[in-house]
Design a protein around this motif. Structure first.
Motif, PDB file in Angstrom:
ATOM      1  N   LEU A 267     -25.227  32.002  17.637  1.00 16.01           N
ATOM      2  CA  LEU A 267     -24.441  33.486  17.802  1.00 16.01           C
ATOM      3  C   LEU A 267     -23.913  33.952  16.657  1.00 16.01           C
ATOM      4  CD1 LEU A 267     -23.359  35.166  20.229  1.00 16.01           C
ATOM      5  CD2 LEU A 267     -21.131  33.727  19.806  1.00 16.01           C
ATOM      6  N   ILE A 268     -23.386  33.171  15.550  1.00 15.67           N
ATOM      7  CA  ILE A 268     -22.664  33.746  14.676  1.00 15.67           C
ATOM      8  C   ILE A 268     -23.361  34.260  13.531  1.00 15.67           C
ATOM      9  CG2 ILE A 268     -20.951  33.882  12.842  1.00 15.67           C
ATOM     10  CD1 ILE A 268     -18.766  32.428  15.458  1.00 15.67           C
ATOM     11  N   ASP A 269     -24.037  32.637  13.444  1.00 13.42           N
ATOM     12  CA  ASP A 269     -24.279  33.118  11.951  1.00 13.42           C
ATOM     13  C   ASP A 269     -26.207  33.392  11.930  1.00 13.42           C
ATOM     14  OD1 ASP A 269     -22.371  31.482  10.718  1.00 13.42           O
ATOM     15  OD2 ASP A 269     -23.595  29.629  11.293  1.00 13.42           O
ATOM     16  N   VAL A 270     -27.150  33.187  13.109  1.00 19.07           N
ATOM     17  CA  VAL A 270     -28.683  33.783  13.582  1.00 19.07           C
ATOM     18  C   VAL A 270     -28.225  35.469  13.961  1.00 19.07           C
ATOM     19  CG1 VAL A 270     -30.542  33.458  14.376  1.00 19.07           C
ATOM     20  CG2 VAL A 270     -28.956  31.596  12.788  1.00 19.07           C
ATOM     21  N   MET A 271     -27.850  35.315  15.008  1.00 23.19           N
ATOM     22  CA  MET A 271     -27.923  36.387  16.088  1.00 23.19           C
ATOM     23  C   MET A 271     -26.887  37.956  15.078  1.00 23.19           C
ATOM     24  SD  MET A 271     -27.528  34.979  19.372  1.00 23.19           S
ATOM     25  CE  MET A 271     -28.729  36.313  20.103  1.00 23.19           C
ATOM     26  N   GLY A 272     -25.798  37.084  14.058  1.00 22.34           N
ATOM     27  CA  GLY A 272     -24.996  38.271  13.830  1.00 22.34           C
ATOM     28  C   GLY A 272     -23.883  39.328  14.598  1.00 22.34           C
ATOM     29  N   ARG A 273     -23.867  38.107  16.265  1.00 22.17           N
ATOM     30  CA  ARG A 273     -23.055  38.712  17.089  1.00 22.17           C
ATOM     31  C   ARG A 273     -21.496  38.367  16.881  1.00 22.17           C
ATOM     32  NH1 ARG A 273     -26.430  40.830  21.153  1.00 22.17           N
ATOM     33  NH2 ARG A 273     -28.402  40.416  21.351  1.00 22.17           N
ATOM     34  N   GLY A 274     -20.725  38.709  17.296  1.00 25.06           N
ATOM     35  CA  GLY A 274     -19.726  38.302  17.645  1.00 25.06           C
ATOM     36  C   GLY A 274     -19.019  37.451  18.820  1.00 25.06           C
ATOM     37  N   LEU A 275     -17.911  37.420  19.009  1.00 28.32           N
ATOM     38  CA  LEU A 275     -17.611  35.848  19.780  1.00 28.32           C
ATOM     39  C   LEU A 275     -17.081  36.966  21.651  1.00 28.32           C
ATOM     40  CD1 LEU A 275     -14.673  33.979  18.445  1.00 28.32           C
ATOM     41  CD2 LEU A 275     -17.178  33.234  19.364  1.00 28.32           C
TER      42      LEU A 275
END
Length: 328
Positions: A267-275
Motif C-alpha cells: 500500500l505504502i511503498d508501491v501504491m504510494g497511498r496512506g493509511l
C-alpha cells in the motif's frame, strides 16, 4: 509377548493383525476396559462395518485408537441407528464417514438420548434439522456437549450481546459451529470485552458475531493483542483501528507476517497511498496480494490511472477492466 498374557488372546491377535503395536494396544485397553471381553469376531464385524460406510482402511487404526469403545458397541443396537440417522442429516456420501473420522465417539452416543434432545434445543433457536445436520457433520463434537452445562450457557452469553432477536443466535452457531467448543469464561467473554475496549460498540460487536464469529474464538493475548500492537506500530490511531476492525474484523486475526505486513508495505511503498485510505476501505485486507492487488495496480500504472481503493477493488475483474477502459 507381555500384552497377550494380560489381555484376551482373541482381541490381541485382532489388533496385531491390523498393525497395532504393543504401546497402542495397552493404551486402548486402558481407555476401554470393555475390550477385555470382546471377541475377535465382534471386533472384526465392527471394523468391517466402519470400512463399509466409507472410512478409509488407512484411517481406521486412528479412529479405533481414539475411541476403542467402537469395537465393543452393538452393531444393530448402536452403530446402525446412529449412522442411519447421520446419513439422513448429510447431503453427501462421504460426510458421515468424515464426521466419524474426526470424532469417533459420536457413535457411542444414543440417538434417542442425545441426538433427539439436541434437535429440539437447536430448533428452539431457529436452526432447522438440515442445518443441525450440517453443524454436526462439520463439528461432530457438538453431540457430546451438555445442553444444560455448555450449550445453554453459550446461548445465554450470546443473548447478553444482543443477539436474541430474529434467530440471530442460531445463525451464528450455524455459520461457525466450532464456536460451541470454546469456553465462555475463558475465551469468548474475554475476547468480546477486548473488542469493546478498543472502541467497538455493542452494535459493532453484534456485526462481528453475525459476519465473522470466528474472531470471537481467538485468544486475546496470543493473537488479537499482537495484531493490535502491529497496527499501532504502523501508525494507525485508536479510532482508526476501531473503524477498520468494525468493518473488517479478521484484520485482528490474520497473520502479521504473511498477510498484514505485505499488504501494508505494498500500500505504502508501491501504491504510494496512506493509511487513511485503508480506514476508508478496510476490505483492502481481504483481497489477495498477488491475484488482485498487484495485478490491478500494474494495469492502472500502465495507463497512469488514479482512483480510490474501493473503485479499484470493489468489483470483479470483468467490471474492473470495463470501468477503466482496459478491455483489449
Amino acid at each position: 509377548m507381555e500384552t497377550s498374557n494380560s489381555h484376551s488372546s482373541g482381541i490381541m491377535w485382532f489388533f496385531k493383525d491390523k498393525g497395532f503395536d504393543d504401546t497402542s494396544i495397552n493404551e486402548m485397553f486402558q481407555k476401554c476396559k470393555r475390550l477385555e471381553g470382546v471377541q475377535r469376531e465382534k471386533a472384526s464385524e465392527n471394523w468391517d462395518y466402519l470400512r463399509s460406510i466409507g472410512i478409509q482402511e488407512r484411517k481406521l487404526p486412528s479412529v479405533v485408537r481414539k475411541c476403542p469403545k467402537i469395537l465393543t458397541l452393538g452393531l444393530h443396537e448402536k452403530l446402525f441407528p446412529m449412522v442411519n440417522c447421520l446419513e439422513t442429516l448429510g447431503s453427501k456420501p462421504q460426510e458421515v464417514a468424515s464426521a466419524i473420522t474426526k470424532f469417533p465417539h459420536i457413535l457411542a452416543h444414543s440417538v434417542e438420548e442425545k441426538l433427539c434432545p439436541l434437535l429440539g434445543f437447536f430448533e428452539a433457536l431457529g436452526v432447522t434439522e438440515k442445518q443441525l445436520g450440517k453443524m454436526i457433520l462439520i463439528n461432530p463434537r457438538i453431540i457430546s456437549y451438555s445442553i444444560e452445562h455448555k450449550l445453554s450457557q453459550m446461548v445465554e452469553f450470546l443473548s447478553t450481546l444482543h443477539l436474541a432477536k430474529d434467530g440471530m443466535i442460531g445463525k451464528v452457531l450455524v455459520k461457525h459451529p466450532y464456536i460451541m467448543g470454546y469456553s465462555v469464561d475463558n475465551r469468548l467473554r474475554p475476547t468480546s470485552e477486548f473488542l469493546k475496549s478498543i472502541g467497538l460498540t455493542d452494535m459493532d460487536l453484534q456485526k462481528v458475531l453475525v459476519n465473522y464469529p470466528e474472531v470471537l474464538c481467538r485468544d486475546v493475548n496470543k493473537i488479537l493483542k499482537p495484531n493490535l500492537s502491529y497496527l499501532t506500530s504502523r501508525g494507525f490511531g485508536v479510532g482508526q483501528i476501531a473503524a477498520v476492525v468494525t468493518c473488517y474484523p479478521p484484520v485482528l486475526i490474520k497473520s502479521v507476517s504473511n498477510s498484514l505486513e505485505p499488504r501494508i508495505k505494498f500500500l505504502i511503498d508501491v501504491m504510494g497511498r496512506g493509511l487513511d485510505e485503508v480506514v476508508d476501505y478496510p476490505d483492502y485486507f481481504r483481497h489477495s496480494l498477488k491475484r488482485r492487488l498487484q495485478l490491478r495496480q500494474k494495469l492502472l500504472m500502465q495507463k497512469n490511472i488514479s482512483c480510490t481503493l474501493s473503485e479499484m477493488l470493489d468489483c470483479n475483474q470483468k467490471k474492473f477492466l470495463f470501468k477503466f477502459g482496459l478491455v483489449q
